[in-house]
Design a protein around this motif. Structure first.
Motif, PDB file in Angstrom:
ATOM      1  N   GLU A 231       0.868  -1.191   0.000  1.00  0.00           N
ATOM      2  CA  GLU A 231       0.000   0.000   0.000  1.00  0.00           C
ATOM      3  C   GLU A 231       0.896   1.229   0.000  1.00  0.00           C
ATOM      4  OE1 GLU A 231      -2.983   1.747  -0.674  1.00  0.00           O
ATOM      5  OE2 GLU A 231      -3.670  -0.229   0.003  1.00  0.00           O
ATOM      6  N   GLU A 259      -4.643  -3.621  -2.089  1.00  0.00           N
ATOM      7  CA  GLU A 259      -5.777  -2.868  -2.646  1.00  0.00           C
ATOM      8  C   GLU A 259      -6.820  -2.523  -1.576  1.00  0.00           C
ATOM      9  OE1 GLU A 259      -3.446  -3.505  -4.740  1.00  0.00           O
ATOM     10  OE2 GLU A 259      -4.242  -5.024  -6.103  1.00  0.00           O
ATOM     11  N   GLN A 260      -6.342  -2.196  -0.367  1.00  0.00           N
ATOM     12  CA  GLN A 260      -7.288  -1.813   0.686  1.00  0.00           C
ATOM     13  C   GLN A 260      -7.659  -0.334   0.561  1.00  0.00           C
ATOM     14  OE1 GLN A 260      -5.906  -2.148   4.772  1.00  0.00           O
ATOM     15  NE2 GLN A 260      -7.922  -1.691   5.601  1.00  0.00           N
ATOM     16  N   SER A 264      -2.824  -0.542  -5.926  1.00  0.00           N
ATOM     17  CA  SER A 264      -1.365  -0.519  -6.039  1.00  0.00           C
ATOM     18  C   SER A 264      -0.832  -1.684  -6.865  1.00  0.00           C
ATOM     19  CB  SER A 264      -0.726  -0.565  -4.652  1.00  0.00           C
ATOM     20  OG  SER A 264      -1.200   0.471  -3.836  1.00  0.00           O
TER      21      SER A 264
END
Ligand SMILES: [Zn+2]
Length: 419
Positions: A231, A259-260, A264
């Motif tokens: 991230e 991908e939170q 990315s």
């Protein structure tokens, strides 16, 4: 005398979670036999149960374990696989209740960070906590999950970051098995955050992970997998790729927080490395989903963190479903973004927040959660699988997802033992 079976459980409806075309994988049979901790046989309705009774050391009539009315026919409880919570961080020092309170009184993240809060605060408290303290608090947390019928928990390190504390966290996690009827899978999450002693030198910290920490932890056999946090506020794809390569050298499977908060492209990289799972994935692009399907990577959805952080970007559930990517559900039990000690609540949240069907959510916390850990021996009720089973006083499995944390199993079997 020598019995063919250790235990026979009869008068149950079985939601096997097998892929057999029936809702919840329901089986036609209503009796199951256990031997040496495994599911040994299903007894068909037409077999004379009395004959089978004589072959079993102990016999359980499940209808006696739930309240019955005078009315006939008898109400049969449902038997499900034990839940698998495939993503937690439940070993840590302290908690962040004070920070939660400050935030709701109007303090900013900067204020909180300056007063020693956030992940760095948890790292500080975890480093200071001795093994005994870490273990006792972890038992308390894991117990809440076990009470709901969780029989396997994955626990990550990542709040020590230095070698000593990471080792201590993993040892504590593993030892939970001696205190509770649960299997523990441990995951080394060194690449969780940058520790103060490596401030502004993330590549040097990755050197430390690959050259010192991971080889040492692998030599102690303390980790079943390796995880990373990819991230903008975590680590870059080139940094996590180094960790993946190193994990592969030691034969350890990989998982990834990706991908939170942004896309990315960590999921793409993780899938290319054959990751068991990619977790969070709110910002995963639809176009990257076929790659997960091709590599057999499980999508782990963590609605607790989505809820707690008041997120609005939802994971691409429709596209995951369309590509038949297995979706798992977990608590992400952690002190900062998901202090959620309830798999049943996570299951409900998966339905309400992410629009999973109750069946998808329940498969997500059993069969698919086991796949997310690379465990082929559990998560479904089938012959040869572990007899990790839960028995419920419900009319339909959907009730477990529908009600917010409204049920407790009337019985739990861990590897065949009634616990
Ligand atoms: Zn996590």
């Amino acid at each position: 005398m020598d019995y063919q079976y250790d235990t026979l459980i009869y008068n149950v409806r079985i939601a096997s979670m097998q892929d057999n075309g029936f809702p919840y994988g329901e089986l036609a049979t209503t009796a199951i036999a256990i031997k040496d901790g495994n599911i040994a046989a299903f007894i068909s309705r037409d077999a004379s149960l009395n004959d089978v009774f004589e072959q079993a050391h102990s016999v359980i009539d499940a209808t006696t374990l739930i309240p019955q009315t005078e009315a006939e026919p008898l109400k049969l409880p449902w038997l499900l696989p034990g839940f698998v919570d495939c993503h937690t961080h439940l070993v840590y020092g302290g908690n962040r209740a004070e920070e939660f309170e400050m935030r709701l009184q109007g303090a900013s993240y900067v204020d909180i960070a300056q007063r020693g809060g956030g992940i760095k605060g948890t790292v500080e408290k975890t480093r200071r906590a001795d093994e005994h303290t870490l273990l006792n608090t972890a038992i308390k947390r894991a117990k809440r999950l076990c009470e709901e019928g969780v029989t396997t928990i994955e626990v990550k390190s990542g709040y020590g970051l230095d070698l000593d504390t990471e080792v201590r966290m993993l040892r504590v996690a593993k030892s939970l098995e001696q205190h509770l009827p649960v299997s523990i899978q441990t995951t080394y999450l060194g690449a969780h955050a940058l520790p103060n002693e490596f401030n502004d030198a993330p590549d040097k910290y990755i050197d430390f992970i690959c050259d010192e920490a991971l080889p040492h932890i692998a030599s102690l056999n303390l980790a079943d997998a390796v995880d990373v946090f990819c991230e903008t506020i975590g680590f870059s794809t080139s940094q996590i790729e180094r960790v993946f390569n190193c994990a592969q050298q030691y034969g350890l499977p990989i998982k990834a927080h990706v991908e939170q908060l942004s896309d990315s492209k960590g999921a793409v990289l993780a899938a290319k490395y054959g990751a068991l799972s990619v977790d969070h994935i709110e910002y995963l692009a639809d176009s990257d989903i076929p790659l997960l399907a091709q590599n057999g990577t499980v999508a782990v959805l963590l609605p607790g963190a989505f809820y707690y952080l008041n997120e609005v970007q939802k994971p691409p559930v429709d596209a995951l479903r369309a590509h038949n990517v297995p979706m798992a559900i977990a608590t992400d039990f952690n002190p900062g973004s998901s202090p959620l000690a309830s798999i049943l609540t996570a299951i409900n949240m998966g339905c309400v927040l992410f629009q999973l069907t109750p069946e998808e959510a329940l498969r997500g916390a059993t069969a698919h959660a086991a796949s997310a850990l690379g465990l082929q021996d559990r998560g479904v009720i089938d012959t040869g699988k572990l007899a990790d089973l839960t028995l419920w006083d419900i009319e339909t499995p959907a009730e477990l997802a529908y009600c917010i944390n409204g049920h407790r199993p009337v019985a739990v079997f861990k590897e065949g033992k009634h616990v």
